[in-house]
Design an enzyme around this catalytic site. Sequence first.
Site, mmCIF file in Angstrom:
data_model
loop_
_atom_site.group_PDB
_atom_site.id
_atom_site.type_symbol
_atom_site.label_atom_id
_atom_site.label_comp_id
_atom_site.label_asym_id
_atom_site.label_seq_id
_atom_site.Cartn_x
_atom_site.Cartn_y
_atom_site.Cartn_z
ATOM 1 N N TRP A 339 -14.286 16.829 15.755
ATOM 2 C CA TRP A 339 -14.872 16.803 17.112
ATOM 3 C C TRP A 339 -13.860 17.263 18.148
ATOM 4 O O TRP A 339 -14.216 17.588 19.274
ATOM 5 C CB TRP A 339 -15.393 15.404 17.447
ATOM 6 C CG TRP A 339 -14.349 14.353 17.735
ATOM 7 C CD1 TRP A 339 -13.183 14.158 17.065
ATOM 8 C CD2 TRP A 339 -14.381 13.360 18.774
ATOM 9 N NE1 TRP A 339 -12.494 13.092 17.603
ATOM 10 C CE2 TRP A 339 -13.206 12.583 18.653
ATOM 11 C CE3 TRP A 339 -15.280 13.035 19.786
ATOM 12 C CZ2 TRP A 339 -12.908 11.516 19.497
ATOM 13 C CZ3 TRP A 339 -14.978 11.970 20.624
ATOM 14 C CH2 TRP A 339 -13.807 11.222 20.480
ATOM 15 N N GLU A 479 -10.952 4.654 15.848
ATOM 16 C CA GLU A 479 -11.031 4.608 14.382
ATOM 17 C C GLU A 479 -10.316 3.407 13.769
ATOM 18 O O GLU A 479 -10.299 3.269 12.548
ATOM 19 C CB GLU A 479 -10.464 5.905 13.793
ATOM 20 C CG GLU A 479 -11.290 7.120 14.134
ATOM 21 C CD GLU A 479 -10.685 8.413 13.605
ATOM 22 O OE1 GLU A 479 -9.500 8.399 13.224
ATOM 23 O OE2 GLU A 479 -11.405 9.430 13.591
ATOM 24 N N LYS A 591 -7.669 2.379 19.244
ATOM 25 C CA LYS A 591 -6.843 3.556 18.959
ATOM 26 C C LYS A 591 -6.873 4.597 20.067
ATOM 27 O O LYS A 591 -5.910 5.314 20.294
ATOM 28 C CB LYS A 591 -7.340 4.185 17.654
ATOM 29 C CG LYS A 591 -6.504 5.349 17.167
ATOM 30 C CD LYS A 591 -7.065 5.923 15.873
ATOM 31 C CE LYS A 591 -6.190 7.031 15.318
ATOM 32 N NZ LYS A 591 -6.821 7.692 14.167
ATOM 33 N N GLN A 592 -8.015 4.728 20.717
ATOM 34 C CA GLN A 592 -8.138 5.823 21.688
ATOM 35 C C GLN A 592 -9.337 5.554 22.589
ATOM 36 O O GLN A 592 -10.129 4.650 22.321
ATOM 37 C CB GLN A 592 -8.309 7.151 20.969
ATOM 38 C CG GLN A 592 -9.574 7.255 20.135
ATOM 39 C CD GLN A 592 -9.438 8.308 19.050
ATOM 40 O OE1 GLN A 592 -9.005 8.017 17.948
ATOM 41 N NE2 GLN A 592 -9.822 9.535 19.357
HETATM 42 C C1 BGC Z 1 -8.313 10.727 15.759
HETATM 43 C C2 BGC Z 1 -9.610 11.493 15.743
HETATM 44 C C3 BGC Z 1 -9.314 12.965 15.605
HETATM 45 C C4 BGC Z 1 -8.424 13.242 14.422
HETATM 46 C C5 BGC Z 1 -7.995 14.685 14.362
HETATM 47 C C6 BGC Z 1 -7.518 11.073 14.530
HETATM 48 O O1 BGC Z 1 -6.308 10.394 14.533
HETATM 49 O O2 BGC Z 1 -8.553 9.335 15.813
HETATM 50 O O3 BGC Z 1 -10.344 11.227 16.905
HETATM 51 O O4 BGC Z 1 -10.492 13.661 15.475
HETATM 52 O O5 BGC Z 1 -7.263 12.455 14.521
HETATM 53 O O6 BGC Z 1 -7.245 15.016 15.467
#
Ligand code: BGC
Length: 726
Positions: A339, A479, A591-592
Amino acid sequence: MPDRLWTVKEYPFHPEKLRYYETIFTIGNGYLGTRGSLEERYDGDSPATMIHGVFDHAPEMSVPELVNAPDWTDIRLTVDGTPFQMVTKSSSTLKPPQGLILGYERKLHMDTGLLRRVVLFRAATGATVRVTFERFASLDDQHVMAQRVLITAIDGAPVIELEAALNGDVSNNGVRHWHKLATSATTEQIALSAVTGQSGYAVGMAAVVNAPQPVTPHADPVRPAARLRVALAKDGSFTCDKITAIYTSRDTADAPSAAATKASAAAALGYDALYAAHVAAWRHTWDALDIEIEGDEAAQHGVRFTTYHVVIAAPRHDDDVSIGAKTLSGVGYKGHVFWDTELFMLPPFTLTMPPIARNMLMYRYKRLPGARQKARDNGYEGAMFPWESTDTGLETTPQWSDPLPPDNQRIRIWTGDNEQHISTDIAYAVLQYWRWTGDDAFLLNYGAEIVLDTAVFWGSRVEERHGRYELHNQIGPDEYHENISNSVFVNRMVVWHLEQALHLLDWLQQHAPHTAQRLHESLGLTPARLARWQDIIARMYLPFDDTRQIHVQFDGFFDLEYIPVRHYEPRVGGIWGFLGHERALQSQVIKQADVVMLMALLGEAVGPRQVLLNNWDTYYPRCDHGSSLSPAMHTWVAARLGLDDEAYYLFTHAAAIDLEDNKGNVVDGIHGAASGGLWQAVVFGFCGLHLTEAGPALAPRLPAHWRSVSFNVVYRGETRRFTARH
Ligand code: BGC
């Protein structure tokens, strides 16, 4: 503009940061990216050239990966017999005869996509030369790569031996993908071709060396080379250019011949002409994409750097590829497309260079069959895009991680199963593209089908429970929390998606009834199905705490352990790394941007301003920004909420992710999403660019010391310049 705002410099030489600079100094042209490895190679370096679309699944790997192509940059020198190596007094790992580096500077010129290294080198004999290496990947002709070596005698009259090669001895961290290596070397050209083992992609490379005297070919089964021996006069100098052409079987049936023909033609034009055309293409690109910030040089530099890196990875002439999470600057995340592309990297192109955005949306359109297969395999209808995507369009998320320290355990990766919001993220990007560009042809022929068939997926995916619609076994942007129930991000975005799908159908009915008819039939958009979408919109469960007036990230979030994230400062990387996987899962550490991401995407549609502020106060302190995607989205939202200090602080964090390596993993490649996110943080966040009935408008909320921000956007085919001031 002062040079320092357009360059990134290494000075003096940092042998311990070899791989950091390789990533930072990546050059590229949307066809390939080449890391900034030094021409003569070192232990511990990780040279790589990643060509869009060339994936391969090696038997020892669990998933396919983007393949590190043969190395086109390889050049070795000796000066009076002394091998040219970057030996500083403090890094004498080499055996005699040694030379010594007396001076060094390397600069990436972001305005022109040129990497230049200047070295003062003293040979064991005492002779001293200045060696300048330049390289660029032509933005004007994506199959052409050029290198120049200029050597000047400073002290003495040394003999120079130069060897320019194509090197087939490459791997992805030890995994070999290339087979059927064939090479040739003549006085005119050196050439190399190879084929990937499982996927069968062929690559052809050919290089011509233009030098003051004829070269001597050196045949080798892996590393064909052209050699040159020049006796320099006192104060004398000479220039040698190596022009390489690269094709793959994705471009043409006979990649080696195409490369041979192109290399000759490009070499006939010569380095200077190639460079001039390349610079013109860069000028055009910066005219479109550059953000000018007055009043903050660090910010200006940071935004240019991140913009440069998405530009060099963005496919210009290919609508069957898209940008992986680490762009084309390293083997991290195996070149897979997430994404990150649609919600982070694509919007800058949608708004400034729409044909490039369209290419990447077409990549998704062409992978609808894979998305439909994923839906079917999981017992759903419609199109369910893979969380990680490659050339095939099938799900390519690995199910297990690599062994993790301290005990080499592998953990189950659930994102490929349950991080399903990707389908809506892609629909969001399609509609954003359409609204800004007015590209109805794209919508009618391709985009609408993506939006509607992913809506069909959600219609079949939601679960009717407790007299409402719910979604279980999801992973939201955060995540750290896997397989959760009722992620407010996912549930709300699904509502948005279905609303948009219904609006889109109305629009099609009015403006393109034939298309509406076709899609109704081919996607099975029966009245019953559309009624169900309405019902889902009305009765989808959106977790909300009435007492606190906040959205609840997912069911049970506040029952988890509270960990004061701020106490763990300063740190490099996420808290996950030291809490451990299990404890992180059971905690409130985020996490984000997740609820905050929802606020970035949907703004005030998420709730009244006070609720948005409450959400911020709740989730921002719980977020450890373990993902590089996080700070830019937080910047955007903080700026919109008028939280100026937080917005600027988060902006500086986002801008430094790669330049200061504040995630500690730049060696794996550039953080593409953080880079595209930064552009958006400035344009949508600080400048408040938004669409109104009358077209685009600003609502600036600039950091106090910024005087202005200027940029162009293309709105429905027309370029408009905006300047935001306080
Ligand atoms: C993030 C994701 C992201 C992926 C690739 C992960 O650590 O949590 O949102 O898509 O890294 O960058």
